[in-house]
Write an enzyme that holds these catalytic residues in place. Structure first.
Site, PDB file in Angstrom:
ATOM      1  N   LYS A  60      31.599  32.063  39.711  1.00 45.68           N
ATOM      2  CA  LYS A  60      31.792  33.334  39.155  1.00 45.68           C
ATOM      3  C   LYS A  60      31.818  33.268  37.615  1.00 45.68           C
ATOM      4  O   LYS A  60      32.305  32.359  37.092  1.00 45.68           O
ATOM      5  CB  LYS A  60      33.115  33.915  39.932  1.00 45.68           C
ATOM      6  CG  LYS A  60      33.357  35.052  39.678  1.00 45.68           C
ATOM      7  CD  LYS A  60      34.694  35.571  40.496  1.00 45.68           C
ATOM      8  CE  LYS A  60      35.114  37.125  40.103  1.00 45.68           C
ATOM      9  NZ  LYS A  60      36.244  37.411  40.972  1.00 45.68           N
ATOM     10  N   SER A  72      35.759  41.089  44.190  1.00 49.21           N
ATOM     11  CA  SER A  72      34.954  41.073  42.964  1.00 49.21           C
ATOM     12  C   SER A  72      34.083  40.007  42.835  1.00 49.21           C
ATOM     13  O   SER A  72      33.371  39.979  41.819  1.00 49.21           O
ATOM     14  CB  SER A  72      35.698  41.051  41.796  1.00 49.21           C
ATOM     15  OG  SER A  72      36.552  40.017  41.646  1.00 49.21           O
ATOM     16  N   GLY A  83      42.398  37.808  43.623  1.00 50.75           N
ATOM     17  CA  GLY A  83      43.625  38.424  43.292  1.00 50.75           C
ATOM     18  C   GLY A  83      44.121  39.333  44.171  1.00 50.75           C
ATOM     19  O   GLY A  83      45.224  39.836  44.130  1.00 50.75           O
ATOM     20  N   GLY A  84      42.971  39.953  44.818  1.00 52.29           N
ATOM     21  CA  GLY A  84      43.396  40.959  45.847  1.00 52.29           C
ATOM     22  C   GLY A  84      42.188  41.094  46.968  1.00 52.29           C
ATOM     23  O   GLY A  84      41.988  42.138  47.462  1.00 52.29           O
ATOM     24  N   GLY A  85      41.781  39.778  47.185  1.00 56.98           N
ATOM     25  CA  GLY A  85      40.697  39.765  48.242  1.00 56.98           C
ATOM     26  C   GLY A  85      39.477  39.530  47.866  1.00 56.98           C
ATOM     27  O   GLY A  85      38.259  39.577  48.264  1.00 56.98           O
ATOM     28  N   SER A  86      39.499  39.089  46.472  1.00 61.71           N
ATOM     29  CA  SER A  86      38.185  38.900  45.759  1.00 61.71           C
ATOM     30  C   SER A  86      37.235  37.778  46.050  1.00 61.71           C
ATOM     31  O   SER A  86      35.902  37.870  45.647  1.00 61.71           O
ATOM     32  CB  SER A  86      38.484  38.747  44.280  1.00 61.71           C
ATOM     33  OG  SER A  86      38.803  39.950  43.727  1.00 61.71           O
TER      34      SER A  86
END
Length: 691
Positions: free
Chosen positions: A297, A374, A395-398
């Protein structure tokens, strides 16, 4: 949603703007929704990416003092903290399940009652929708972002959105536990001294035994397939590299372009491939990843690419230092084929990034649908066959959301398990690095190489040794699988049907399904939003002031929303983290894992306007993160495994979460979960690099 480390809180400390005369709705005043009750306000479901996937401004440059405004207007019900509070508990002790005070809100001022933590909010929020959740794009998105970054937006509009979406929930609670700012958990000391099978033996068994997918025609090409070609002499890493270069040249000329890999270099790819070819010729390979194509990434530093993190303004010069994960992949002999696309600064869950360097990556199963974000390009690259392994941040399902939407495996390790050094420090308390792979076996191989303490990364230095114990056990006997059925069922009917059957499959392999109660999920949801947005705003405050016009619209809106959170919000959210981690300790004392659907819905459609201005879909962002946030907030590991498809042919995954440092049980269950899917469908966009 988004991703990695930054000390402190947000920088919204400039001068306060005066409150408009006659305006009585305080920014932080918890009140019931119009026409609603206490239960209905608790029932609202909106999450961090929510406006984290909101919009941005058109033309209006925000003055710092406007953008940094924090409106602190207390309820008339009393002070921020109750007088005579009981002393806080340290986070090593599980919080009490029965007592927590709720300050009186609108419609119940002075009520001052206490409530049972498993009661009012434990489940009411799960099936409801945000009070205000339009899908914004084009001119509407521009207008919203412009207004959000004015005095009116900061004093009236955003505080209203805070209330409608229950983001003020923390302000109505007195939590007595001490805050836990970093969800780092000490490894358990066990008395079991028995020698488990070594990790290398387990991986050898996985590679020798894996023959899953060929049974029904199509199968993704994984690590095993590459190794067989190299060892047999059918192909060399150099030949594979040439195939990949040809595909990279082709895939972005197609209509629509795939946009999975956004930076790559022919010379760099060939140098790594030729070195690997020499090692295979001399029979001195470095690891099971030697010669395996991987991408990382763009949030991670990779020499010699630009460290842009999805923006047009960062990484103006080529990177000269590798992130720790990139360095370890090189040391393992992997061929880094480039850096992958991502939602700008990790601020959303669709992968929608319309700027000139990135554009919108396409879902290989349906190119007119989003990949999820993301870590959007990482999932697209794996699902499209460009490489069997990609690295993302979560960080929130990325990692887990795009892996689910693209029908591949995504693993988020325990917080601190894999080093985040060299990743853009966006949110220091919620992010983990993890692999996206074609199979659970491949995820286990990558995990075994990357998971270890890093002197350059402060978290996870005292982690236990990563193992793959019992991963190849013939069944799941002796395992207890926890399911909170109310939470589990908060998804689309088509997703629920397949996920329920997958749970039955695990039961048929000897596991016991135990009903558990996930307490205070609405509080955990809001607290996660506060933590990730506050930490991102803190790190990006200089960028917001200096590069405002260069940011995507949704990024600008998310950061404007983040400015609404106060230091008290942040501290209370971290007190909630202590409670949530305590509840999980109790649950994991009786079960080995928690099962949920991965995402409540399938990948959303891309509209023409998204390609030009991006979009903000609050309702979707909230839903997509529903099953993800608990893992990021508390630091527990999770894996998503593909289990089937919708009638429209879009992938559906199941999620398994385990206690801290117990990734081995995730991989064991995930391996058996792969057997449930009766057929693997070939993506619409797929390149067979080994053909």
């Amino acid at each position: 949603m988004a991703d990695t480390e930054a000390p402190g809180h947000h920088g919204c400390a400039s001068r306060l703007l005066p409150r408009a005369e006659g305006w009585s709705a305080a920014a932080g005043e918890p009140s019931t929704a119009p026409g609603g009750s206490e239960g209905s306000v608790r029932g609202q479901t909106i999450a961090p990416s929510l406006l984290l996937a909101a919009p941005a401004a058109a033309g209006g440059r925000p003055a710092s003092y406007l953008c940094c405004v924090s409106v602190h207007i207390r309820q008339r019900g009393g002070p921020c903290c109750s007088a005579g509070s009981a002393p806080g508990r340290g986070h090593t002790e599980a919080p009490p399940r029965d007592i927590r005070e709720r300050r009186p809100g609108a419609g119940e001022r002075g009520a001052g009652r206490s409530w049972d933590s498993g009661g009012p909010s434990a489940h009411l929020s799960l099936a409801s929708s945000p009070q205000w959740a339009p899908r914004l794009c084009g001119a509407g998105l521009r207008l919203f972002v412009h207004v959000a970054n004015t005095a009116f937006g900061q004093i009236c509009l955003l505080p209203l959105l805070m209330r409608l979406n229950n983001f003020s929930l923390m302000r109505s609670l007195d939590i007595h536990e001490d805050p836990t700012f970093i969800p780092e958990v000490a490894a358990e000391v066990t008395g079991d001294k028995s020698e488990a099978k070594s990790t290398s033996d387990v991986i050898k068994q996985l590679i020798d035994a894996r023959s899953d997918s060929a049974r029904n025609g199509f199968s993704f090409k994984g690590i095993k397939d590459y190794l067989e070609c190299y060892r047999s002499g059918k192909l060399t890493p150099s030949q594979v590299a040439k195939n990949i270069i040809a595909v990279l040249e082709d895939c972005d000329k197609s209509t629509p372009p795939l946009r999975a890999i956004v930076q790559w270099d022919r010379e760099q790819i060939m140098l790594m491939a030729e070195a690997s070819t020499t090692r295979y010729r001399n029979k001195c390979t470095l690891s099971y990843l030697d010669g395996i194509p991987v991408c990382l990434k763009e949030e991670l530093k990779v020499v010699p690419y630009h460290h842009r993190a999805g923006t047009v303004y960062l990484g103006t010069e080529p990177e000269t230092e590798d992130a720790t994960v990139a360095k370890k992949l090189r040391e393992a002999g992997a061929i880094i084929i480039g850096v992958s696309n991502m939602h700008e600064l990790g601020t959303g869950t669709t992968g929608c990034n319309p700027n000139r360097y990135h554009k919108i990556p396409r879902n290989p199963y349906k190119p007119n649908h989003f990949t999820g974000g993301s870590s959007s390009g990482s999932a697209a690259a794996v699902a499209a066959g460009l490489c069997p392994v990609a690295i993302g941040t979560d960080g929130g399902g990325s990692v887990r959301i795009p892996a689910s939407f693209c029908g591949v495996v995504g693993l988020k390790g325990t917080f601190g398990r894999i080093s985040c050094h060299g990743s853009l420090p966006l949110s220091y308390s919620t992010v983990s690095v993890g692999p996206i792979c074609t199979s659970v076996a491949d995820a286990a191989i990558v995990y075994s190489i990357l998971a270890e303490p890093d002197p350059l990364y402060p978290y996870g230095l005292k982690q236990p040794k990563a193992t793959l114990s019992d991963m190849c056990a013939p069944d799941l006997k002796g395992l207890n699988l926890g399911v909170d059925w109310t939470f589990f069922k908060a998804c689309d009917a088509e997703v629920l049907s397949i996920c329920e059957k997958a749970v039955e499959h695990l039961q048929s392999l000897g596991a016991s399904v135990v009903e558990v109660s996930l307490l205070e999920m609405e509080e955990a949801r809001v607290a996660h939003v506060i933590c990730i947005l506050s930490e991102m705003r803190d790190f990006l405050q200089p960028d917001f002031n200096k590069h405002f016009q260069e940011m995507n619209l949704d990024t600008r809106a998310n950061l404007a929303l983040a400015c609404q959170f106060t230091a008290l919000d942040y501290i209370t959210a971290n007190r909630q983290r202590t409670r949530s981690m305590g509840f999980l300790r109790e649950i994991f004392s009786t079960v080995n894992c928690i099962l949920t659907p991965a995402v409540p819905c399938t990948a959303p459609r891309i509209y023409e306007s998204d390609l030009l201005t991006g979009s903000s879909d609050m309702s979707f962002t909230v839903r997509s993160m529903r099953f993800m946030q608990l893992g990021n907030f508390t630091g527990i590991p999770g894996i998503v495994v593909p289990i089937g498809y919708s009638t429209a042919g879009l992938p559906i995954n199941l999620q398994v979460m385990a206690k801290w440092w117990d990734e081995a049980v995730l991989l064991r269950i995930g391996l058996k979960l792969e057997q449930f899917r009766s057929q693997t469908k070939k993506p619409s966009i797929y390149y067979d690099i080994l053909a």
